[in-house]
Design a protein around this motif. Structure first.
Motif, PDB file in Angstrom:
ATOM      1  N   GLU A  92       0.915  -0.683  -0.044  1.00  0.00           N
ATOM      2  CA  GLU A  92      -0.109  -0.314  -0.292  1.00  0.00           C
ATOM      3  C   GLU A  92       1.004   1.445   0.091  1.00  0.00           C
ATOM      4  O   GLU A  92       0.435   2.130  -0.315  1.00  0.00           O
ATOM      5  CB  GLU A  92      -0.880  -0.221   1.103  1.00  0.00           C
ATOM      6  N   VAL A  93       2.228   1.653   0.262  1.00  0.00           N
ATOM      7  CA  VAL A  93       3.339   2.420   0.579  1.00  0.00           C
ATOM      8  C   VAL A  93       3.515   2.469  -1.064  1.00  0.00           C
ATOM      9  O   VAL A  93       2.787   3.734  -1.112  1.00  0.00           O
ATOM     10  CB  VAL A  93       4.715   2.412   1.317  1.00  0.00           C
ATOM     11  N   GLY A  94       3.836   1.611  -1.819  1.00  0.00           N
ATOM     12  CA  GLY A  94       3.921   2.143  -2.656  1.00  0.00           C
ATOM     13  C   GLY A  94       2.934   2.730  -3.884  1.00  0.00           C
ATOM     14  O   GLY A  94       2.823   3.468  -4.321  1.00  0.00           O
ATOM     15  N   GLU A  95       1.732   1.944  -3.263  1.00  0.00           N
ATOM     16  CA  GLU A  95       0.286   2.240  -4.037  1.00  0.00           C
ATOM     17  C   GLU A  95      -0.093   3.510  -3.596  1.00  0.00           C
ATOM     18  O   GLU A  95      -0.662   4.330  -4.980  1.00  0.00           O
ATOM     19  CB  GLU A  95      -0.971   1.772  -3.829  1.00  0.00           C
ATOM     20  N   VAL A  96       0.004   4.061  -2.842  1.00  0.00           N
ATOM     21  CA  VAL A  96      -0.048   5.541  -2.349  1.00  0.00           C
ATOM     22  C   VAL A  96       0.298   6.556  -3.023  1.00  0.00           C
ATOM     23  O   VAL A  96       0.335   7.315  -3.621  1.00  0.00           O
ATOM     24  CB  VAL A  96      -0.637   6.192  -0.661  1.00  0.00           C
ATOM     25  N   LEU A  97       1.879   5.766  -2.963  1.00  0.00           N
ATOM     26  CA  LEU A  97       2.632   7.100  -3.945  1.00  0.00           C
ATOM     27  C   LEU A  97       2.866   7.328  -5.353  1.00  0.00           C
ATOM     28  O   LEU A  97       2.606   8.115  -5.665  1.00  0.00           O
ATOM     29  CB  LEU A  97       4.088   6.731  -3.704  1.00  0.00           C
ATOM     30  N   ASN A  98       2.207   6.046  -5.977  1.00  0.00           N
ATOM     31  CA  ASN A  98       1.440   5.533  -7.009  1.00  0.00           C
ATOM     32  C   ASN A  98       0.006   6.871  -7.263  1.00  0.00           C
ATOM     33  O   ASN A  98       0.487   7.900  -8.583  1.00  0.00           O
ATOM     34  CB  ASN A  98       0.840   4.873  -7.541  1.00  0.00           C
TER      35      ASN A  98
END
Length: 155
Positions: free
Chosen positions: A87-93
């Motif tokens: 989810e960290v990567g998803e939010v950054l995207n």
């Protein structure tokens, strides 16, 4: 990304002076403290103020950038905790598609949990983190470790 702030981290030039002010002077109680490293103070329901060395905060965000001049405002980030490393990567995207700038892609940080940083269009910096040990209890208190059990829970 949910509209929520969990942690406000202030980069302070003198952690001992910040502790004297907030803890000794104002009487705020640390929720967690690593002496000489970082202090977390509960300032609202599930909201924590982190006091950390400004140079360490700057290094965490951009390890290869030169130090910020002392004439600039104090280092600061807002933090948004999420439920998983993915989810960290998803939010950054999502942030990047919305016009934000990813300052540090999702990765394991020096202190062990998964995180990344972004700046909004005005330059306000946010950390997106997954720290499974960071628990917000039902009463709004924050703890490191397992969630508190209700008093009536079976032992």
């Amino acid at each position: 990304m949910q509209p929520r702030v969990d942690i406000i981290t202030l980069g302070v030039p003198d952690l001992a002076a910040a502790r004297r002010f907030y803890v000794d002077g104002l009487g705020w109680k640390p929720t967690m403290e690593v002496p000489g490293e970082i202090i977390f103070l509960l300032i609202g329901h599930g909201l924590v103020l982190g006091l950390w060395h400004a140079d360490k905060l700057e290094h965490d965000i951009a390890p290869d950038s030169p130090a910020r001049p002392s004439t600039q405002p104090a280092s600061m980030t807002l933090a948004h905790n999420v439920g998983s490393e993915a989810e960290v990567g998803e939010v950054l995207n999502i942030v990047e598609r919305a016009g934000g700038t990813v300052l540090k892609p999702a990765q394991r940080g020096e202190v062990g949990f998964w995180h990344g940083f972004f700046a909004d269009p005005a330059g306000l910096r946010w950390e997106v983190a997954h720290n499974p040990s960071w628990v917000i209890n039902a009463d709004g208190t924050v703890s490191i470790g397992a969630p508190e059990q209700p008093e009536h829970a079976a032992k």
